[in-house]
Scaffold this active site. Structure first.
Site, PDB file in Angstrom:
ATOM      1  N   HIS A   1      -7.978  -3.791  -7.981  1.00 53.35           N
ATOM      2  CA  HIS A   1      -7.836  -3.053  -6.723  1.00 53.35           C
ATOM      3  C   HIS A   1      -9.191  -2.894  -6.049  1.00 53.35           C
ATOM      4  O   HIS A   1      -9.845  -1.852  -6.175  1.00 53.35           O
ATOM      5  CB  HIS A   1      -7.235  -1.676  -7.031  1.00 53.35           C
ATOM      6  CG  HIS A   1      -6.621  -0.994  -5.844  1.00 53.35           C
ATOM      7  ND1 HIS A   1      -5.419  -1.375  -5.306  1.00 53.35           N
ATOM      8  CD2 HIS A   1      -7.044   0.067  -5.102  1.00 53.35           C
ATOM      9  CE1 HIS A   1      -5.119  -0.589  -4.293  1.00 53.35           C
ATOM     10  NE2 HIS A   1      -6.094   0.292  -4.135  1.00 53.35           N
TER      11      HIS A   1
ATOM     12  N   TYR B   1     -16.706  13.818 -14.430  1.00 57.17           N
ATOM     13  CA  TYR B   1     -16.551  15.005 -15.271  1.00 57.17           C
ATOM     14  C   TYR B   1     -15.202  15.043 -15.994  1.00 57.17           C
ATOM     15  O   TYR B   1     -15.075  15.710 -17.016  1.00 57.17           O
ATOM     16  CB  TYR B   1     -16.682  16.278 -14.429  1.00 57.17           C
ATOM     17  CG  TYR B   1     -18.037  16.432 -13.766  1.00 57.17           C
ATOM     18  CD1 TYR B   1     -19.198  16.464 -14.533  1.00 57.17           C
ATOM     19  CD2 TYR B   1     -18.152  16.545 -12.391  1.00 57.17           C
ATOM     20  CE1 TYR B   1     -20.440  16.610 -13.930  1.00 57.17           C
ATOM     21  CE2 TYR B   1     -19.383  16.683 -11.778  1.00 57.17           C
ATOM     22  CZ  TYR B   1     -20.537  16.711 -12.560  1.00 57.17           C
ATOM     23  OH  TYR B   1     -21.755  16.855 -11.966  1.00 57.17           O
TER      24      TYR B   1
ATOM     25  N   ARG C   1       0.796  -1.210   0.000  1.00 59.71           N
ATOM     26  CA  ARG C   1       0.000   0.000   0.000  1.00 59.71           C
ATOM     27  C   ARG C   1       0.835   1.268   0.000  1.00 59.71           C
ATOM     28  O   ARG C   1       0.748   2.070  -0.923  1.00 59.71           O
ATOM     29  CB  ARG C   1      -0.942   0.029   1.208  1.00 59.71           C
ATOM     30  CG  ARG C   1      -1.809   1.275   1.238  1.00 59.71           C
ATOM     31  CD  ARG C   1      -2.726   1.299   2.447  1.00 59.71           C
ATOM     32  NE  ARG C   1      -3.551   0.099   2.485  1.00 59.71           N
ATOM     33  CZ  ARG C   1      -4.385  -0.202   3.478  1.00 59.71           C
ATOM     34  NH1 ARG C   1      -4.478   0.612   4.505  1.00 59.71           N
ATOM     35  NH2 ARG C   1      -5.091  -1.300   3.450  1.00 59.71           N
TER      36      ARG C   1
END
Length: 910
Positions: free
Chosen positions: A147, A191, A101
């Site tokens: 993931h 967006y 991580r």
């Protein structure tokens, strides 16, 4: 930014980092604790864990509660091996954070989430030469295939890869609002659009050629790479930051071209030192530019893996049309939020911790950063700038921690180790790629050889195929007849009839010849490790030529722990004015203009009644100013410590700067940058005494001053000048006489001494001034009514010290008493000031050159009640002396501006 990844845990044989082991020892202490868990002692704190994935990853495993068992009396819940369970769960969680991580791999410089984002985009074909794709689509691909964590974490990691101010070489090309340096976040992923950037393709290049190892994804339905080929050293180029359990990493970004050259240097010279590597990669190169102060922190980071680097914003001082100053910041330290920075500055101004700021505005645009700070009138910009650096993030410290995963284990690495691990990775990548290409070429060549053999016996091959009942029978008969391999017979059976033409045969032979050359090259490459290193260098340098750019971050050789105001002050020439009443100021030289002889000048200083200017000289803002008082003491300041004033300003009382006693005033002022042992100061007193003392004796300072010369009763200090070996001393008295003698006539003395006689004075005459000359140039003298002249120094006979001297000007009542003298050359200009503060600046060559016993000419027009008070000399041009002229060496206390351009007399100051 901490990144989320899968729940992979270390195997039993994996080494546990020492830092983590110390943390886990705390959990072991619970092994001997209570065996019964009482519900009344439980709390909801476990649900408030800062990491929201604890429950997602481990469920109830970390609680140690067996909800299916109770004791025989049915009461409290039983806990079995609570300490062991806590220890094991903490190990699994910690190692998951460390290895999967928060820390990057030393080979490709990527955390798992970043690697998965790039790989998913590559597999989806979102290449630089194709249209952008919705970011939400990419995030969904990453979450669904590789993931399985929160979409916001994946999107935030993706956004960072596209930000120019976060990545030195961005790996994702974003389209839309991806945030800004002010701290505004990116627009929602629905967006924005994105695609792989061109440099990212170099990290993914040759991925399908068995160059890296693969691992199954979280549900073992797909495979993903354990590491990317990474054809340039991304760990150094883009850096990395992350917080794991018990450890953290903070690797600064570097310039791509410099990182590549450092790698190539280590390939060529495995024994290269940190100093050697820093010749091609001098330090980090932050995407936001700024200035790194000093190299000590960089060297520590490169040699030990840890260091502290001071980064300062780049600032310029501008002058507005109204004469005020503004500070403009054009580059910010790395990872500084410009919006938060502005709020901090505003707060400091409101709290009056920083004074002198009148306005703050942000003029940044697409062309670059521009943070403007307007200053109040007469505020010294460098002082405000110093405070801004001290109290805000305009100067920050970047703590370097070169921590990365090496074979799955976190290690703190030096620069050489980071580069060497990357080189080892590239050797493995190129070797595996070469083997893949060799195997592929050999397989293709084998097929082509079968084609050629079949074409040589095409009739028989066709007969065998036509007479066979099945493919397997035909294949077996071809193998038995011609010795084909199964792969060759399969290719022959699938061969199209058009391959039987003569042209196709030529193409096959040409392709086979090319493959044989390629096979020979691959085999030679595999047999020579040095050639593999050469391939690595060539390919990296090609990448550097495509994508590297100029260094953005400037590295200052001068480090700074404590901020020095002088380091922030631009060096410029200032006119320093000292009045008889004890007022001092400094004014930029370009405030004054050059005029012809006989001009009326411009108003220089508005003075109080009965005050007049005594000293006027030019010095750099970085020079020392030595104030020698009439009582024989010396006080030391820097020019930039003097108050700056307008041309007409009177200045600041000197008693506010130096602690003069009653009746004490400045008699002479010397400017200097250093205090050499081989140069001396020559002192002259009103009673004709002179003394020579080494300058090094005055390289010290005290708030209340130090003794410069011991004065006899009734005497006072008149002048001080710098003198070198071989120069001559010229003394001028108020009765118009002058004496010249070698400086060697005065032996060196200590600081606390009185001196010897320099000139014999009669009839109440006093010492007017002292000049130092090398025997060339002219002696300029001027009377109080503005009459002056130049007389060649060679016209004055050389005497022993202590004589009465010879006449230097014919004194008359109309012209007044002699008030000042200077040694000048044709390259000099003179600045003359009257008691009423009028200043004129004239070229020395415009003043008549006359004999010793003449009366002089009008140099300056004065009012009826005005008189000349002070003069100063400037060297405005460097040129070779004309025949018979010579030029005097520069002395201190005079105006020295070598190289200044002439001022157009039509450009008048208002």
């Amino acid at each position: 930014m901490a990144d989320e990844n899968n729940n992979s845990t270390p195997g039993d044989g994996e080494a546990l980092p020492e830092d983590l082991r110390r943390l886990l020892d705390r959990a072991q202490a619970t092994d001997e604790g209570a065996d019964v868990y009482d519900e009344s002692e439980s709390s909801d704190d476990a649900d408030d864990d800062d990491d929201g994935e604890l429950e997602e990853e481990f469920g109830n495993a970390g609680t140690g509660v067996d909800t299916g068992e109770t004791d025989e009396h049915g009461g409290a819940l039983q806990i079995k091996e609570f300490g062991h369970e806590m220890r094991q769960s903490f190990i699994e969680y910690s190692m998951s954070v460390i290895t999967a991580r928060a820390l990057p791999d030393v080979r490709d410089g990527l955390k798992p989430v970043h690697r998965r984002i790039l790989y998913a985009m590559n597999e989806s074909g979102i290449f630089p030469n194709r249209p952008h794709k919705k970011s939400a689509w990419t995030v969904g691909e990453v979450i669904g295939k590789y993931h399985p964590h929160g979409d916001s974490a994946v999107y935030e990691a993706m956004v960072r890869l596209a930000q120019w101010f976060s990545m030195r070489t961005p790996l994702i090309d974003g389209h839309g609002n991806f945030g800004n340096i002010d701290g505004d976040g990116a627009a929602a992923m629905r967006y924005t659009e994105s695609r792989l950037a061109k440099p990212a393709m170099e990290l993914l290049r040759d991925l399908q050629k068995d160059t890296v190892d693969w691992q199954p994804n979280y549900d073992e339905s797909l495979a993903e790479p354990q590491v990317l080929p990474a054809r340039f050293p991304n760990l150094l180029v883009n850096g990395c930051g992350g917080i794991a359990v018990g450890m953290a990493t903070n690797i600064p970004p570097h310039n791509l071209g410099e990182a590549v050259e450092a790698t190539c240097m280590l390939i060529d010279n495995p024994e290269a030192t940190t100093e050697d590597l820093m010749t091609v990669m001098p330090g980090p190169d932050f995407p936001t530019g700024a200035i790194i102060m000093g190299t000590d922190g960089i060297r520590d980071a490169y040699e030990t893996g840890r260091g502290s680097i001071t980064v300062r914003a780049k600032a310029n001082v501008e002058t507005t049309k109204t004469g005020r100053s503004r500070i403009v910041f054009t580059e910010m330290p790395y990872q500084v939020n410009k919006g938060t920075l502005q709020e901090k500055i505003a707060q400091l101004v409101n709290d009056k911790r920083i004074e002198g700021i009148s306005d703050l505005r942000d003029e940044s645009n697409q062309k670059g950063i521009r943070l403007v700070i307007e200053l109040k009138k007469d505020v010294i910009p460098q002082v405000v700038l110093n405070n801004l650096y001290k109290y805000t993030q305009l100067q920050t410290t970047f703590g370097v921690i070169n921590l990365a995963l090496v074979d799955g284990v976190p290690k703190c690495l030096t620069l050489r180790e980071m580069l060497q691990h990357y080189i080892d990775h590239q050797v493995d990548v190129v070797t595996r790629r070469t083997r893949f290409d060799l195997k592929k070429a050999q397989a293709r060549a084998h097929i082509l050889e079968g084609y050629l053999l079949a074409l040589d016996n095409i009739d028989e091959v066709i007969h065998i195929i036509r007479s066979s009942r099945t493919d397997s029978e035909a294949s077996q008969r071809l193998i038995e007849r011609f010795g084909f391999s199964p792969e060759q017979t399969q290719a022959i059976l699938e061969m199209r009839l058009r391959r039987l033409t003569g042209l196709s045969r030529d193409q096959i032979e040409e392709e086979l010849a090319g493959l044989r050359r390629a096979i020979a090259y691959y085999e030679d490459l595999l047999a020579n490790p040095v050639k593999i290193l050469g391939v690595i260098k060539d390919e990296m340098r090609e990448i550097s030529r495509k994508f590297s750019d100029k260094r953005r971050t400037q590295i200052s050789a001068q480090g700074t722990k404590e901020l020095n105001v002088e380091d922030l002050i631009a060096e410029e020439d200032m006119v320093v004015t000292v009045t008889h009443a004890g007022y001092v100021k400094r004014t930029p030289l370009d405030t004054y203009r050059s005029q012809k002889r006989g001009g009326k000048g411009v108003q220089g200083v508005n003075l109080k009644d009965e005050d007049f200017v005594e000293d006027l000289f030019v010095a750099s803002t970085h020079d020392y100013v030595l104030f020698f008082s009439n009582k024989g003491k010396v006080y030391r300041l820097k020019v930039h410590e003097l108050p700056i004033g307008q041309r007409t300003a009177r200045g600041t009382a000197m008693v506010n700067l130096v602690p003069f006693e009653d009746g004490e005033r400045a008699a002479a002022v010397i400017t200097c940058r250093t205090f050499p042992d081989d140069e001396y100061l020559m002192f002259a007193t009103a009673n004709g005494t002179v003394k020579k003392t080494a300058m090094s004796a005055y390289d010290r300072t005290r708030r209340d001053g130090i003794i410069a010369i011991n004065l006899r009763e009734g005497d006072e200090l008149v002048n001080v000048r710098r003198v070198k070996e071989g120069e001559k001393v010229m003394l001028v008295s108020t009765d118009g006489k002058a004496i010249m003698f070698p400086e060697s006539d005065v032996r060196p003395m200590g600081r606390d001494t009185s001196g010897v006689r320099g000139i014999t004075l009669k009839d109440g005459a006093k010492m007017l001034g002292m000049e130092i000359t090398n025997g060339n140039g002219d002696l300029f003298v001027i009377t109080e009514k503005g009459y002056g002249k130049r007389t060649p120094v060679s016209d004055y006979p050389e005497h022993k010290r202590g004589g009465q001297g010879v006449f230097t000007i014919t004194m008359t009542e109309k012209k007044g008493n002699l008030v000042a003298c200077r040694i000048v050359g044709p390259q000099h200009e003179l600045m003359i000031m009257s008691n009423e503060g009028v200043v004129i600046r004239v070229k020395s060559k415009d003043i008549s050159r006359l004999g010793r016993s003449t009366q002089g000419v009008k140099v300056m027009n004065l009012g009826d009640d005005d008189t000349v008070s002070a003069i100063a000399r400037m060297a405005v041009a460097k040129r070779k002396p004309e025949a018979g002229e010579g030029a005097d060496d520069e002395d201190q206390g005079a105006l020295t501006l070598a190289g200044e351009e002439e001022v157009d007399e039509d450009l008048l100051d208002e």
